[in-house]
Design a protein around this motif. Structure first.
Motif, PDB file in Angstrom:
ATOM      1  N   TYR A  32      11.567 -19.617   4.498  1.00 13.23           N
ATOM      2  CA  TYR A  32      10.394 -19.411   3.646  1.00 13.23           C
ATOM      3  C   TYR A  32      10.790 -19.594   2.189  1.00 13.23           C
ATOM      4  O   TYR A  32      11.852 -19.127   1.761  1.00 13.23           O
ATOM      5  N   CYS A  45      11.885  -8.856   4.151  1.00 15.81           N
ATOM      6  CA  CYS A  45      10.955  -9.656   4.940  1.00 15.81           C
ATOM      7  C   CYS A  45      10.443  -8.828   6.118  1.00 15.81           C
ATOM      8  O   CYS A  45      11.215  -8.113   6.766  1.00 15.81           O
ATOM      9  N   VAL A  47       6.718  -8.648   9.026  1.00 16.98           N
ATOM     10  CA  VAL A  47       5.465  -9.241   9.479  1.00 16.98           C
ATOM     11  C   VAL A  47       4.366  -8.206   9.285  1.00 16.98           C
ATOM     12  O   VAL A  47       4.503  -7.054   9.688  1.00 16.98           O
ATOM     13  N   GLY A  49       0.535  -7.786  10.246  1.00 13.73           N
ATOM     14  CA  GLY A  49      -0.464  -8.426  11.109  1.00 13.73           C
ATOM     15  C   GLY A  49       0.192  -9.613  11.788  1.00 13.73           C
ATOM     16  O   GLY A  49       1.112  -9.445  12.570  1.00 13.73           O
ATOM     17  N   GLU A  50      -0.246 -10.810  11.437  1.00 13.99           N
ATOM     18  CA  GLU A  50       0.361 -12.028  11.976  1.00 13.99           C
ATOM     19  C   GLU A  50       1.043 -12.851  10.892  1.00 13.99           C
ATOM     20  O   GLU A  50       1.544 -13.938  11.159  1.00 13.99           O
ATOM     21  N   GLU A  51       1.052 -12.351   9.662  1.00 15.15           N
ATOM     22  CA  GLU A  51       1.583 -13.109   8.528  1.00 15.15           C
ATOM     23  C   GLU A  51       2.917 -12.543   8.048  1.00 15.15           C
ATOM     24  O   GLU A  51       3.092 -11.326   7.976  1.00 15.15           O
ATOM     25  N   PRO A  52       3.856 -13.425   7.662  1.00 19.44           N
ATOM     26  CA  PRO A  52       5.099 -12.931   7.068  1.00 19.44           C
ATOM     27  C   PRO A  52       4.839 -12.405   5.655  1.00 19.44           C
ATOM     28  O   PRO A  52       3.951 -12.898   4.951  1.00 19.44           O
ATOM     29  N   SER A  53       5.591 -11.406   5.266  1.00 19.89           N
ATOM     30  CA  SER A  53       5.477 -10.826   3.929  1.00 19.89           C
ATOM     31  C   SER A  53       6.867 -10.713   3.336  1.00 19.89           C
ATOM     32  O   SER A  53       7.782 -10.202   3.987  1.00 19.89           O
ATOM     33  N   GLU A  65       4.846  -8.054  -3.495  1.00 16.29           N
ATOM     34  CA  GLU A  65       4.886  -9.142  -2.537  1.00 16.29           C
ATOM     35  C   GLU A  65       4.932 -10.449  -3.305  1.00 16.29           C
ATOM     36  O   GLU A  65       4.131 -10.691  -4.208  1.00 16.29           O
TER      37      GLU A  65
END
Length: 66
Positions: A32, A45, A47, A49-53, A65
Motif C-alpha cells: 500500500y 495497519c 482492516v 470493515g472491508e477496507e485497509p486502514s 489515518e
C-alpha cells in the motif's frame, strides 16, 4: 476508577510496519502507498470493515489515518 490513557493501546492501532524507501508498506501480502513524508516512519495497519486502514503519527504528533 482510573484516568484513561491519552494514547490508544498499540494493539488497537493494528500491526506495526515501517514505511519503505518506495513509500509503501506491506500488509496481508499487499503493498500500500503512503503520502510523501512518511519514508522510514512507523505506521499501523489494520482492516476496518472491508477496507485497509493505515494510521501514522503526523508532524504535529497526532495519530491520523493516512
Amino acid at each position: 476508577m482510573h484516568v484513561l490513557p491519552l494514547e490508544p493501546l498499540a494493539l488497537t492501532l493494528g500491526e506495526e510496519q515501517v514505511v519503505g524507501s518506495d513509500r509503501t508498506v506491506s500488509f496481508n501480502s499487499v503493498r500500500y502507498s503512503t503520502p510523501p513524508g512518511y519514508t522510514g516512519a512507523r505506521v499501523w495497519c489494520r482492516v476496518v470493515g472491508e477496507e485497509p486502514s493505515i494510521t501514522a503519527r503526523t508532524s504535529s504528533g497526532d495519530l491520523s489515518e493516512i
